[in-house]
Motif scaffolding. Structure first.
Motif, mmCIF file in Angstrom:
data_model
loop_
_atom_site.group_PDB
_atom_site.id
_atom_site.type_symbol
_atom_site.label_atom_id
_atom_site.label_comp_id
_atom_site.label_asym_id
_atom_site.label_seq_id
_atom_site.Cartn_x
_atom_site.Cartn_y
_atom_site.Cartn_z
ATOM 1 N N GLN A 1 0.832 -1.203 0.000
ATOM 2 C CA GLN A 1 0.000 0.000 0.000
ATOM 3 C C GLN A 1 0.872 1.261 0.000
ATOM 4 O O GLN A 1 0.569 2.234 -0.679
ATOM 5 C CB GLN A 1 -0.939 0.010 1.215
ATOM 6 C CG GLN A 1 -1.992 -1.061 1.187
ATOM 7 C CD GLN A 1 -2.937 -0.904 0.025
ATOM 8 O OE1 GLN A 1 -3.500 0.164 -0.201
ATOM 9 N NE2 GLN A 1 -3.115 -1.969 -0.746
ATOM 10 N N ALA A 2 1.957 1.228 0.759
ATOM 11 C CA ALA A 2 2.886 2.359 0.798
ATOM 12 C C ALA A 2 3.530 2.568 -0.572
ATOM 13 O O ALA A 2 3.657 3.712 -1.040
ATOM 14 C CB ALA A 2 3.952 2.134 1.868
ATOM 15 N N LEU B 1 0.960 4.198 -2.879
ATOM 16 C CA LEU B 1 0.765 5.620 -2.591
ATOM 17 C C LEU B 1 1.959 6.444 -3.073
ATOM 18 O O LEU B 1 1.790 7.546 -3.603
ATOM 19 C CB LEU B 1 0.525 5.843 -1.098
ATOM 20 C CG LEU B 1 0.143 7.261 -0.685
ATOM 21 C CD1 LEU B 1 -1.142 7.716 -1.379
ATOM 22 C CD2 LEU B 1 -0.009 7.359 0.823
ATOM 23 N N ILE C 1 1.401 13.539 4.352
ATOM 24 C CA ILE C 1 0.826 12.233 4.669
ATOM 25 C C ILE C 1 0.954 12.032 6.172
ATOM 26 O O ILE C 1 2.057 11.903 6.702
ATOM 27 C CB ILE C 1 1.548 11.105 3.908
ATOM 28 C CG1 ILE C 1 1.444 11.358 2.391
ATOM 29 C CG2 ILE C 1 0.978 9.742 4.295
ATOM 30 C CD1 ILE C 1 2.329 10.482 1.553
ATOM 31 N N LEU D 1 0.543 9.883 9.393
ATOM 32 C CA LEU D 1 0.509 8.473 9.780
ATOM 33 C C LEU D 1 0.033 8.367 11.229
ATOM 34 O O LEU D 1 0.746 8.742 12.151
ATOM 35 C CB LEU D 1 1.901 7.860 9.614
ATOM 36 C CG LEU D 1 2.444 7.897 8.184
ATOM 37 C CD1 LEU D 1 3.932 7.599 8.156
ATOM 38 C CD2 LEU D 1 1.677 6.925 7.306
ATOM 39 N N LYS E 1 3.650 2.578 11.625
ATOM 40 C CA LYS E 1 3.849 3.882 10.971
ATOM 41 C C LYS E 1 5.223 3.953 10.308
ATOM 42 O O LYS E 1 5.333 4.371 9.149
ATOM 43 C CB LYS E 1 3.685 5.023 11.980
ATOM 44 C CG LYS E 1 2.305 5.098 12.617
ATOM 45 C CD LYS E 1 2.185 6.224 13.622
ATOM 46 C CE LYS E 1 3.127 6.127 14.799
ATOM 47 N NZ LYS E 1 2.904 4.982 15.685
ATOM 48 N N PHE F 1 5.435 1.705 7.249
ATOM 49 C CA PHE F 1 4.789 2.328 6.097
ATOM 50 C C PHE F 1 5.706 3.388 5.486
ATOM 51 O O PHE F 1 5.915 3.406 4.273
ATOM 52 C CB PHE F 1 3.450 2.943 6.518
ATOM 53 C CG PHE F 1 2.612 3.410 5.372
ATOM 54 C CD1 PHE F 1 1.621 2.593 4.846
ATOM 55 C CD2 PHE F 1 2.807 4.663 4.799
ATOM 56 C CE1 PHE F 1 0.841 3.019 3.777
ATOM 57 C CE2 PHE F 1 2.036 5.101 3.734
ATOM 58 C CZ PHE F 1 1.051 4.264 3.217
ATOM 59 N N TYR G 1 -3.247 13.543 3.300
ATOM 60 C CA TYR G 1 -3.645 12.137 3.328
ATOM 61 C C TYR G 1 -3.573 11.696 4.788
ATOM 62 O O TYR G 1 -2.612 12.023 5.486
ATOM 63 C CB TYR G 1 -2.691 11.275 2.505
ATOM 64 C CG TYR G 1 -2.793 11.493 1.024
ATOM 65 C CD1 TYR G 1 -3.604 10.684 0.241
ATOM 66 C CD2 TYR G 1 -2.074 12.509 0.405
ATOM 67 C CE1 TYR G 1 -3.698 10.884 -1.131
ATOM 68 C CE2 TYR G 1 -2.165 12.719 -0.963
ATOM 69 C CZ TYR G 1 -2.973 11.910 -1.721
ATOM 70 O OH TYR G 1 -3.062 12.111 -3.075
ATOM 71 N N ILE H 1 -3.421 8.270 7.044
ATOM 72 C CA ILE H 1 -3.233 6.823 7.038
ATOM 73 C C ILE H 1 -3.419 6.358 8.490
ATOM 74 O O ILE H 1 -2.625 6.730 9.360
ATOM 75 C CB ILE H 1 -1.820 6.416 6.551
ATOM 76 C CG1 ILE H 1 -1.425 7.152 5.274
ATOM 77 C CG2 ILE H 1 -1.708 4.902 6.438
ATOM 78 C CD1 ILE H 1 -2.205 6.819 4.049
ATOM 79 N N CYS I 1 -5.605 -1.049 8.032
ATOM 80 C CA CYS I 1 -5.148 0.206 7.442
ATOM 81 C C CYS I 1 -6.305 0.882 6.730
ATOM 82 O O CYS I 1 -7.034 0.250 5.967
ATOM 83 C CB CYS I 1 -4.009 -0.082 6.455
ATOM 84 S SG CYS I 1 -3.322 1.379 5.681
ATOM 85 N N ILE J 1 -6.967 4.461 4.493
ATOM 86 C CA ILE J 1 -6.350 5.617 3.844
ATOM 87 C C ILE J 1 -7.438 6.592 3.442
ATOM 88 O O ILE J 1 -8.375 6.220 2.733
ATOM 89 C CB ILE J 1 -5.530 5.188 2.599
ATOM 90 C CG1 ILE J 1 -4.426 4.215 3.003
ATOM 91 C CG2 ILE J 1 -4.966 6.403 1.880
ATOM 92 C CD1 ILE J 1 -3.640 3.632 1.845
ATOM 93 N N CYS K 1 -8.033 10.141 1.501
ATOM 94 C CA CYS K 1 -7.386 11.036 0.543
ATOM 95 C C CYS K 1 -8.079 12.382 0.511
ATOM 96 O O CYS K 1 -9.296 12.460 0.658
ATOM 97 C CB CYS K 1 -7.442 10.433 -0.853
ATOM 98 S SG CYS K 1 -6.671 8.814 -0.965
#
Length: 136
Positions: free
Chosen positions: A12-13, A16, A26, A28, A36, A39, A116, A118, A130, A132, A134
């Motif tokens: 996922q990281a 992104l 971003i 976290l 964190k 990621f 963002y 997360i 997780c 996310i 946006c």
């Protein structure tokens, strides 16, 4: 929230990292040990595969020059107060760079609205959940 293994969280990281461009914040969110730093490390290493990415726990900020521009990896756990972010140059960085912020709640009102989010939680020994969010 979706349950993920560590490799899936890292995936996922990576995704992104390919999708965002500077300037970008971003945030976290998660408890100690939630993932964190994992990621953030995966995000940075997707752009700089051979780079060692230590946690900036003691330095507060580590910067990386990447093909997408400069990335600021920030661990604000030890930040004494939100006003210290200004002294670190973080507020300017929000408008210029990609900023990965661990412990974003330490910024108080200095945390930008356009970001963002997360959210990472430990859901089992080898699973993370997780979410996310946006910006529009």
């Amino acid at each position: 929230m979706k349950n993920l293994t560590q490799p899936q969280l890292e995936e996922q990281a990576h995704f992104l990292a390919t999708a965002v461009a500077a300037p970008c914040v971003i945030a976290l969110w998660g408890d100690m040990g939630a993932g964190k730093s994992t990621f953030a490390r995966a995000f940075i290493q997707s752009l700089l595969p051979t780079t060692d990415v230590p946690s900036p726990t003691f330095t507060l900020i580590q910067t990386y020059d990447t093909p997408k521009g400069e990335i600021w990896h920030c661990d604000l756990y030890r930040l004494k107060g939100p006003e210290d972010a200004e002294e670190l140059g973080l507020l300017e960085a929000f408008n210029q760079h990609i900023c990965l912020i661990e412990w974003p709640e330490r910024l108080g009102d200095f945390l930008p609205d356009f970001r963002y989010n997360i959210y990472i939680k430990v859901s089992d020994i080898d699973q993370r959940s997780c979410k996310i969010e946006c910006p529009l």
